[in-house]
Each structure stands twice: as C-alpha cells, then as structure tokens.
Design an enzyme around this catalytic site. Structure first.
Site, mmCIF file in Angstrom:
data_model
loop_
_atom_site.group_PDB
_atom_site.id
_atom_site.type_symbol
_atom_site.label_atom_id
_atom_site.label_comp_id
_atom_site.label_asym_id
_atom_site.label_seq_id
_atom_site.Cartn_x
_atom_site.Cartn_y
_atom_site.Cartn_z
ATOM 1 C CE1 TYR A 118 52.815 4.774 27.220
ATOM 2 C CE2 TYR A 118 52.385 2.422 27.053
ATOM 3 C CZ TYR A 118 53.028 3.489 27.665
ATOM 4 O OH TYR A 118 53.889 3.265 28.720
ATOM 5 C CB CYS A 119 53.364 7.846 21.472
ATOM 6 S SG CYS A 119 52.158 8.341 20.220
ATOM 7 C CB THR A 120 53.045 12.311 23.864
ATOM 8 O OG1 THR A 120 54.310 11.931 24.404
ATOM 9 C CG2 THR A 120 52.519 13.520 24.626
ATOM 10 N N GLY A 122 49.646 10.266 20.025
ATOM 11 C CA GLY A 122 49.231 9.368 18.955
ATOM 12 C C GLY A 122 50.012 9.505 17.663
ATOM 13 C CB ILE A 148 49.582 9.549 27.322
ATOM 14 C CG1 ILE A 148 50.441 8.338 26.962
ATOM 15 C CG2 ILE A 148 49.438 9.653 28.838
ATOM 16 C CD1 ILE A 148 51.906 8.497 27.323
#
Length: 267
Positions: A118-120, A122, A148
């Site tokens: 996951y990241c901020t 995508g 997220i």
C-alpha cells in the site's frame, strides 16, 4: 492509458502555494526506466473492502505465528512514522527511488511470501509492485487500489492508525485520534511535522510545542548546533535534502528475517 481515481480531502489554495502543472516521465520516480519495469506488470488490485479483509486475516494469522504474508508499506520512513497499517513492514528509506535497492537487498525476506502493498494514493504501488513481481520470488503481490486515501474513506477507524502524510503545507490529514509517533527531543506523543529550522536543511522534524519553546526546532543535534552558529544564509544557498543526521540510517536497510514479516512502522 493508466487511470487513477481522484481523491478529495479538506484543504484549500493556501495548502499549495507553489502549485505547478507539468508533464513528467514518472509521477513518482522509481529510478528505473518505465520501459524496463512497466505498470502493466503490476500486482493484483484489491478494493478497500478486499484489502481490509486481507489485513484482518493477516493479523489473525500473525498473532498465531502462522502467516505467510507481508504487509508492506512502500512509502518513505517519515510518512509511515506518523501513520501506518497495524502489523506492517515499513522500510526505513528516505526516497521511493531507494525502493528497488531495498527489494534487491531483502529478496530472502520476500521469498515464497504473499505481499500486500500500500501507499498514499496507489501510484507508487503501480511501479513498486511491478518491480517486486519482476524478481519472481513472491507467491503473489497484491496492492491497495486507490491507496490509503480510498481505504480511509470507507474505513476511517479501520486497521490504519495515526495520520496520513501528504505532500503539501498540511503535512498530514487525520481520520482517527491515534498518535503513534513522538517528539524528537522529549519523547512525548506528537505527530505534527515542521520544517527543520536550520537554514541549510529542509528535513521534517517532530518537535512538540514545549520543546519548540525551548528552541529545539531542528531535525537533529547536528542541525541544532549549526542553527546556533549560522545567523544568516548566503544568497542563493542550496538546501540539503539529507543532512548529516541521516548518516546513522542505512540508505538501504537490510531486514532481519528472524524477526518475522511483521514490523512496527516505527523509526
């Protein structure tokens, strides 16, 4: 063409004083030519609901020491420091362009594992998951669709705890009341970033109001000392993205497999 969902959050023009629009080869540089690692080879996209169920299962299995999954935060250390998914592995890296080297140095960690990334929003996962898959060591690689941001829209009080770091003058947005980081100087719970006060540095620092009143406003003792010595910066002086205090942090950390897949996300 690759399309990303739009994300909305509270803010305004004052949050983007230096807003510019341009065309770039990469939105977030991975350091590897997109022709070599294509976004077309990404991991399997999971909706926030699917990702939530996967994390729930992962945490349940991990508590029993039976998980074959790694929950991987592919953001920078200062982002995961103030907010992350419970039980994640948060690499202690300064830039996303260090991520390929991190993967290369820790291939044994990912061997035969299911990876949930996951990241901020995508975007980084599009390149990061493709790079990880190119190493052909994982059982499977999944990624959180919309990042997220989208997860918090549906699960504001879910498995993501703390604040979400954003790259504008807000520095962070909040969806729950948890504070998981601490003041750099006194250790009290604190998660509000400010820029280092040293005129030669532009790193972020967590320093509480009490410590700021005492003049502790730099990112580390090295910068604090320089701030006392330098009263004015030379015209056109370049700011350093990484100051001397980062020498204590390996550029590409090597994880200890014996500790298991779970990390704390702490610096």
């Amino acid at each position: 063409p690759l399309q990303f969902p739009l994300h909305s959050s509270a803010g305004g023009a004052h949050c983007f004083p230096d807003l510019r629009v341009g065309v770039f080869k990469e939105i977030v540089p991975l350091g590897i030519d997109p022709k070599e690692v294509s976004y077309k080879e990404t991991g399997i996209h999971l909706t926030p609901q699917e990702f939530h169920r996967e994390v729930e299962h992962y945490l349940s299995q991990s508590s029993q020491g039976q998980s074959d999954t790694i929950l991987l935060d592919c953001r920078n250390f200062y982002e995961s420091k103030i907010g992350h998914f419970q039980g994640c592995l948060a690499p202690d890296i300064r830039k996303f362009s260090y991520f390929p080297s991190y993967v290369d140095e820790n291939l044994k960690l990912f061997k035969n594992k299911r990876v949930l990334m996951y990241c901020t929003g995508g975007i980084r996962c599009e390149r990061g998951s493709a790079y990880l898959r190119s190493k052909a060591v994982c059982k499977e690689v999944y990624q959180l669709k919309g990042g997220i941001h989208k997860y918090l829209e549906e699960f504001p009080d879910g498995f993501y705890r703390g604040k979400l770091f954003v790259f504008d003058d807000r520095y962070a947005i909040c969806s729950n009341e948890d504070v998981i980081s601490a003041c750099r100087y006194c250790g009290t719970l604190w998660d509000q970033y400010k820029l280092c006060s040293s005129q030669h540095c532009r790193q972020l620092v967590l320093t509480c109001l009490s410590c700021r009143k005492k003049g502790l406003t730099a990112c580390c003792p090295v910068c604090q000392e320089k701030e006392l010595q330098v009263t004015s910066g030379a015209p056109g002086q370049a700011l350093k993205e990484e100051c001397e205090c980062t020498e204590r942090r390996p550029r590409v950390p090597i994880e200890h497999i014996s500790q298991g897949a779970r990390g704390t996300g702490e610096d």
